[in-house]
Design a protein around this motif. Structure first.
Motif, PDB file in Angstrom:
ATOM      1  N   LEU A  18       0.824  -1.209   0.000  1.00 30.64           N
ATOM      2  CA  LEU A  18       0.000   0.000   0.000  1.00 30.64           C
ATOM      3  C   LEU A  18       0.856   1.256   0.000  1.00 30.64           C
ATOM      4  CD1 LEU A  18      -2.932  -0.933   2.406  1.00 30.64           C
ATOM      5  CD2 LEU A  18      -3.029  -0.600  -0.056  1.00 30.64           C
ATOM      6  N   ARG A  19       1.992   1.194   0.699  1.00 28.65           N
ATOM      7  CA  ARG A  19       2.875   2.366   0.732  1.00 28.65           C
ATOM      8  C   ARG A  19       3.398   2.685  -0.667  1.00 28.65           C
ATOM      9  NH1 ARG A  19       5.533   0.904   4.697  1.00 28.65           N
ATOM     10  NH2 ARG A  19       4.625   2.228   6.301  1.00 28.65           N
ATOM     11  N   ILE A  22       1.424   5.377  -2.570  1.00 31.38           N
ATOM     12  CA  ILE A  22       1.389   6.769  -2.121  1.00 31.38           C
ATOM     13  C   ILE A  22       2.099   7.649  -3.143  1.00 31.38           C
ATOM     14  CG2 ILE A  22       2.096   8.383  -0.313  1.00 31.38           C
ATOM     15  CD1 ILE A  22       1.989   6.022   1.649  1.00 31.38           C
ATOM     16  N   SER A  28      -3.792   6.054 -10.105  1.00 29.40           N
ATOM     17  CA  SER A  28      -4.411   7.096  -9.275  1.00 29.40           C
ATOM     18  C   SER A  28      -5.574   7.738 -10.029  1.00 29.40           C
ATOM     19  CB  SER A  28      -3.391   8.168  -8.904  1.00 29.40           C
ATOM     20  OG  SER A  28      -3.023   8.915 -10.038  1.00 29.40           O
ATOM     21  N   ALA A  43      -3.241  10.347  -5.621  1.00 31.29           N
ATOM     22  CA  ALA A  43      -3.876   9.482  -4.631  1.00 31.29           C
ATOM     23  C   ALA A  43      -5.062   8.756  -5.248  1.00 31.29           C
ATOM     24  CB  ALA A  43      -4.305  10.300  -3.418  1.00 31.29           C
ATOM     25  N   HIS A  44      -5.798   8.025  -4.408  1.00 38.15           N
ATOM     26  CA  HIS A  44      -6.889   7.167  -4.853  1.00 38.15           C
ATOM     27  C   HIS A  44      -8.142   7.512  -4.065  1.00 38.15           C
ATOM     28  CE1 HIS A  44      -3.020   5.229  -5.546  1.00 38.15           C
ATOM     29  NE2 HIS A  44      -3.574   4.687  -6.614  1.00 38.15           N
ATOM     30  N   LEU A  47      -9.856   4.977  -1.465  1.00 40.33           N
ATOM     31  CA  LEU A  47      -9.124   4.735  -0.237  1.00 40.33           C
ATOM     32  C   LEU A  47      -9.218   5.939   0.707  1.00 40.33           C
ATOM     33  CD1 LEU A  47      -5.768   2.872  -0.021  1.00 40.33           C
ATOM     34  CD2 LEU A  47      -6.258   4.775   1.509  1.00 40.33           C
ATOM     35  N   ARG A  51     -11.301   6.080   4.478  1.00 46.82           N
ATOM     36  CA  ARG A  51     -10.439   6.210   5.663  1.00 46.82           C
ATOM     37  C   ARG A  51     -10.583   7.524   6.389  1.00 46.82           C
ATOM     38  NH1 ARG A  51      -7.581   3.725   8.808  1.00 46.82           N
ATOM     39  NH2 ARG A  51      -5.500   4.531   8.365  1.00 46.82           N
ATOM     40  N   LEU A  85      -1.201  11.058   4.179  1.00 47.98           N
ATOM     41  CA  LEU A  85      -1.485   9.995   3.213  1.00 47.98           C
ATOM     42  C   LEU A  85      -0.862   8.673   3.655  1.00 47.98           C
ATOM     43  CD1 LEU A  85      -1.189  11.545  -0.363  1.00 47.98           C
ATOM     44  CD2 LEU A  85      -3.211  11.262   1.072  1.00 47.98           C
ATOM     45  N   GLU A  86       0.356   8.735   4.163  1.00 51.09           N
ATOM     46  CA  GLU A  86       1.008   7.502   4.610  1.00 51.09           C
ATOM     47  C   GLU A  86       0.212   6.844   5.726  1.00 51.09           C
ATOM     48  OE1 GLU A  86       5.332   5.818   6.188  1.00 51.09           O
ATOM     49  OE2 GLU A  86       5.105   7.936   5.648  1.00 51.09           O
ATOM     50  N   TYR A  89      -2.989   5.278   4.182  1.00 51.69           N
ATOM     51  CA  TYR A  89      -2.742   4.096   3.349  1.00 51.69           C
ATOM     52  C   TYR A  89      -2.246   2.903   4.169  1.00 51.69           C
ATOM     53  CZ  TYR A  89      -3.311   6.310  -1.262  1.00 51.69           C
ATOM     54  OH  TYR A  89      -3.822   6.917  -2.392  1.00 51.69           O
ATOM     55  N   THR A  90      -1.433   3.158   5.204  1.00 47.74           N
ATOM     56  CA  THR A  90      -0.747   2.051   5.887  1.00 47.74           C
ATOM     57  C   THR A  90      -1.095   1.934   7.368  1.00 47.74           C
ATOM     58  OG1 THR A  90       1.188   3.361   6.541  1.00 47.74           O
ATOM     59  CG2 THR A  90       1.190   2.398   4.318  1.00 47.74           C
TER      60      THR A  90
END
Length: 252
Positions: A18-19, A22, A28, A43-44, A47, A51, A85-86, A89-90
């Protein structure tokens, strides 16, 4: 018939995969332009929306009302945006000296950032990131009893923060500072320090006069006000002063 058990994959490879997404333009479907440098960040949508409520509102509205692509977030530093974002995503991030967790409504990340700042208070106050914090991000910091910094240094940092904000927003320093200076604990300052602050405040208004009067009242009465609590409560990094013995309000 036996019920199949729940199968868990390895967390580390999953986070690594997933990272890799980013700020990766491949696959994207949304682009942000962030910070004064106008850096593009990819980005997406799905996701981010699942989140984070902030992005759910922003990108959900965009799907029906034509929010332009790229999405411009000019007041958010690129480094901080990428950290957010990190985390999205993670579910983890290596914290640096500042964060925009409050801006995006990320409670767990905000709590971790505050804990980091509490442990590294003096270093954080000297960073550019501190000066770029929003008022809503600065408030929970100034309300903390666990900051490892003296109140006199916090007052100076708040003035520097307000000066930068005043220059950027083209508004008076006192107006920019108004949402946060109430959290400064002026009664912790010694009389000489309070007098110097009062004189500086005449030249460059930062703190409401009535707030300074309340601090002088604690000195005059030689006691704190238990009903008000925080204005007299010491922080973890508060340096001892002679008058603290009659405040009778140790740090929480």
């Amino acid at each position: 018939m036996e019920t199949p058990g729940l199968v868990h994959g390895e967390a580390a490879p999953f986070a690594t995969a997933l990272r890799s997404l980013i700020n990766n333009p491949q696959y994207s479907d949304v682009c942000f332009v962030v910070g004064q440098e106008q850096q593009e960040v990819f980005a997406h949508r799905c996701l981010l929306a699942c989140r984070c409520n902030f992005f759910q509102r922003l990108l959900g509205a965009g799907a029906s009302s034509g929010v332009p692509s790229p999405v411009v977030l000019g007041t958010v530093p690129a480094e901080a945006f990428l950290a957010v974002l990190e985390f999205l995503y993670t579910n983890s991030v290596q914290l640096q000296r500042h964060s925009v967790a409050v801006t995006f409504g990320l409670g767990p990340l905000q709590e971790r950032c505050i804990a980091f700042i509490e442990a590294h208070s003096q270093e954080v106050l000297r960073t550019r990131g501190f000066l770029e914090l929003s008022a809503s991000a600065l408030l929970p910091l100034l309300r903390s009893d666990m900051l490892c910094v003296d109140e006199a240094e916090l007052v100076r940092a708040a003035r520097s923060w307000a000066r930068v904000g005043a220059a950027v927003l083209e508004r008076p320093v006192a107006e920019v500072a108004a949402p946060v200076v109430r959290e400064l604990r002026l009664a912790l300052l010694a009389p000489a320090e309070l007098s110097a602050l009062e004189e500086q405040n005449r030249r460059e208004p930062l703190i409401p006069v009535e707030q300074i009067v309340e601090a002088w009242k604690c000195h005059a009465l030689r006691r704190g006000d238990p009903a008000r609590g925080a204005p007299c409560r010491r922080r973890r990094g508060t340096l001892p002063r002679a008058h603290h013995r009659f405040l009778e309000l140790p740090f929480k």
